[in-house]
Design a protein around this motif. Structure first.
Motif, PDB file in Angstrom:
ATOM      1  N   SER A  21       0.856  -1.168   0.000  1.00  0.00           N
ATOM      2  CA  SER A  21       0.000   0.000   0.000  1.00  0.00           C
ATOM      3  C   SER A  21       0.896   1.224   0.000  1.00  0.00           C
ATOM      4  N   VAL A  22       0.350   2.305  -0.503  1.00  0.00           N
ATOM      5  CA  VAL A  22       1.132   3.532  -0.629  1.00  0.00           C
ATOM      6  C   VAL A  22       1.554   4.051   0.741  1.00  0.00           C
ATOM      7  N   ILE A  23       0.632   3.967   1.701  1.00  0.00           N
ATOM      8  CA  ILE A  23       0.923   4.352   3.079  1.00  0.00           C
ATOM      9  C   ILE A  23       0.779   3.097   3.928  1.00  0.00           C
ATOM     10  N   ASP A  24       1.826   2.740   4.635  1.00  0.00           N
ATOM     11  CA  ASP A  24       1.778   1.577   5.521  1.00  0.00           C
ATOM     12  C   ASP A  24       1.032   1.996   6.792  1.00  0.00           C
ATOM     13  N   LEU A  25      -0.269   1.707   6.806  1.00  0.00           N
ATOM     14  CA  LEU A  25      -1.113   2.152   7.911  1.00  0.00           C
ATOM     15  C   LEU A  25      -0.734   1.510   9.235  1.00  0.00           C
ATOM     16  N   GLU A  26      -0.258   0.287   9.195  1.00  0.00           N
ATOM     17  CA  GLU A  26       0.170  -0.385  10.423  1.00  0.00           C
ATOM     18  C   GLU A  26       1.356   0.368  11.042  1.00  0.00           C
ATOM     19  N   HIS A  27       2.302   0.741  10.188  1.00  0.00           N
ATOM     20  CA  HIS A  27       3.465   1.513  10.649  1.00  0.00           C
ATOM     21  C   HIS A  27       3.004   2.861  11.207  1.00  0.00           C
ATOM     22  N   LEU A  28       2.120   3.523  10.474  1.00  0.00           N
ATOM     23  CA  LEU A  28       1.615   4.823  10.918  1.00  0.00           C
ATOM     24  C   LEU A  28       0.953   4.703  12.283  1.00  0.00           C
ATOM     25  N   ARG A  29       0.173   3.670  12.479  1.00  0.00           N
ATOM     26  CA  ARG A  29      -0.502   3.483  13.769  1.00  0.00           C
ATOM     27  C   ARG A  29       0.493   3.233  14.898  1.00  0.00           C
ATOM     28  N   ARG A  30       1.553   2.483  14.584  1.00  0.00           N
ATOM     29  CA  ARG A  30       2.590   2.272  15.611  1.00  0.00           C
ATOM     30  C   ARG A  30       3.275   3.588  15.967  1.00  0.00           C
ATOM     31  N   ALA A  37      -6.488  10.856  15.906  1.00  0.00           N
ATOM     32  CA  ALA A  37      -6.363  12.299  15.676  1.00  0.00           C
ATOM     33  C   ALA A  37      -4.926  12.663  15.316  1.00  0.00           C
ATOM     34  N   LEU A  38      -3.983  12.033  15.987  1.00  0.00           N
ATOM     35  CA  LEU A  38      -2.573  12.283  15.689  1.00  0.00           C
ATOM     36  C   LEU A  38      -2.221  11.764  14.295  1.00  0.00           C
ATOM     37  N   GLU A  39      -2.755  10.606  13.913  1.00  0.00           N
ATOM     38  CA  GLU A  39      -2.534  10.081  12.561  1.00  0.00           C
ATOM     39  C   GLU A  39      -2.975  11.104  11.524  1.00  0.00           C
ATOM     40  N   ARG A  40      -4.168  11.626  11.687  1.00  0.00           N
ATOM     41  CA  ARG A  40      -4.699  12.608  10.739  1.00  0.00           C
ATOM     42  C   ARG A  40      -3.808  13.856  10.712  1.00  0.00           C
ATOM     43  N   ILE A  78       5.742   8.281   8.323  1.00  0.00           N
ATOM     44  CA  ILE A  78       4.324   7.974   8.107  1.00  0.00           C
ATOM     45  C   ILE A  78       4.111   6.662   7.359  1.00  0.00           C
ATOM     46  N   GLY A  79       5.193   6.011   6.960  1.00  0.00           N
ATOM     47  CA  GLY A  79       5.054   4.742   6.256  1.00  0.00           C
ATOM     48  C   GLY A  79       4.885   4.885   4.759  1.00  0.00           C
ATOM     49  N   ALA A  80       5.331   6.000   4.186  1.00  0.00           N
ATOM     50  CA  ALA A  80       5.278   6.215   2.737  1.00  0.00           C
ATOM     51  C   ALA A  80       6.590   5.705   2.136  1.00  0.00           C
ATOM     52  N   VAL A  81       6.693   4.397   1.994  1.00  0.00           N
ATOM     53  CA  VAL A  81       7.945   3.743   1.608  1.00  0.00           C
ATOM     54  C   VAL A  81       8.411   4.161   0.213  1.00  0.00           C
ATOM     55  N   ASP A  82       7.486   4.271  -0.732  1.00  0.00           N
ATOM     56  CA  ASP A  82       7.888   4.653  -2.088  1.00  0.00           C
ATOM     57  C   ASP A  82       8.472   6.062  -2.130  1.00  0.00           C
ATOM     58  N   GLU A 119      -5.173  11.717   1.025  1.00  0.00           N
ATOM     59  CA  GLU A 119      -6.467  12.382   0.849  1.00  0.00           C
ATOM     60  C   GLU A 119      -7.608  11.387   1.039  1.00  0.00           C
ATOM     61  N   GLU A 120      -7.441  10.172   0.512  1.00  0.00           N
ATOM     62  CA  GLU A 120      -8.447   9.132   0.704  1.00  0.00           C
ATOM     63  C   GLU A 120      -8.589   8.786   2.184  1.00  0.00           C
ATOM     64  N   ILE A 121      -7.465   8.659   2.865  1.00  0.00           N
ATOM     65  CA  ILE A 121      -7.489   8.338   4.299  1.00  0.00           C
ATOM     66  C   ILE A 121      -8.181   9.440   5.070  1.00  0.00           C
ATOM     67  N   LEU A 122      -7.812  10.689   4.793  1.00  0.00           N
ATOM     68  CA  LEU A 122      -8.391  11.811   5.515  1.00  0.00           C
ATOM     69  C   LEU A 122      -9.889  11.950   5.258  1.00  0.00           C
ATOM     70  N   ASN A 123     -10.329  11.517   4.083  1.00  0.00           N
ATOM     71  CA  ASN A 123     -11.755  11.582   3.751  1.00  0.00           C
ATOM     72  C   ASN A 123     -12.507  10.336   4.176  1.00  0.00           C
ATOM     73  N   GLY A 124     -11.826   9.434   4.890  1.00  0.00           N
ATOM     74  CA  GLY A 124     -12.475   8.265   5.436  1.00  0.00           C
ATOM     75  C   GLY A 124     -12.760   7.157   4.440  1.00  0.00           C
ATOM     76  N   ARG A 125     -12.145   7.202   3.268  1.00  0.00           N
ATOM     77  CA  ARG A 125     -12.385   6.157   2.282  1.00  0.00           C
ATOM     78  C   ARG A 125     -11.469   4.971   2.474  1.00  0.00           C
ATOM     79  N   ARG A 126     -10.427   5.128   3.260  1.00  0.00           N
ATOM     80  CA  ARG A 126      -9.495   4.049   3.585  1.00  0.00           C
ATOM     81  C   ARG A 126      -9.047   4.214   5.010  1.00  0.00           C
ATOM     82  N   CYS A 127      -8.680   3.165   5.627  1.00  0.00           N
ATOM     83  CA  CYS A 127      -8.048   3.205   6.945  1.00  0.00           C
ATOM     84  C   CYS A 127      -8.252   1.940   7.689  1.00  0.00           C
TER      85      CYS A 127
END
Length: 127
Positions: A21-30, A37-40, A78-82, A119-127
């Motif tokens: 995934s473009v943003i590694d959400l697991e890493h971001l959460r850690r 709120a901090l993630e956002r 934030i886990g943006a590996v690319d 943008e997708e994450i912030l708009n609640g379309r992914r997470c």
């Protein structure tokens, strides 16, 4: 010693290539200790910072290595590996003195992709 064979129930194998995934959400959460709120907040900060850094990098300033390094670090956070890999490639190109324009192009593409995912994450379309 006698070998004994038994049948093991079937189980699916893990994918040969891990999901990417473009943003590694697991890493971001850690990194944000699960604080939504901090993630956002850090994702929004990355969008703002990456736009500023790219605009500055495209003018080819003398501090390009420092700017690429900053973007590499914030993208890793934030886990943006690319983006991190593209920023590292730019650092290597700057060190080698060649391929800088192509490396900037790759970085721009990676940041655009990451910011679209954010943008997708912030708009609640992914997470």
């Amino acid at each position: 010693m006698q070998l004994r064979f038994e049948q093991v129930p079937w189980m699916s194998s893990p994918p040969l290539v891990p999901d990417h995934s473009v943003i590694d959400l697991e890493h971001l959460r850690r990194m944000t200790t699960g604080d939504a709120a901090l993630e956002r907040e850090v994702l929004q900060m990355f969008k703002t910072q990456s736009a500023d850094l790219l605009a500055r990098l495209e003018t080819m300033p003398a501090d390009m290595p420092a700017l690429a390094h900053t973007l590499k670090g914030s993208s890793r956070a934030i886990g943006a590996v690319d983006v991190s890999n593209a920023a590292q490639a730019l650092e290597a190109s700057l060190h080698a003195g060649s391929g800088v324009a192509a490396a900037i192009g790759g970085l721009v593409s990676a940041v655009d992709e990451a910011n679209a995912a954010i943008e997708e994450i912030l708009n609640g379309r992914r997470c």
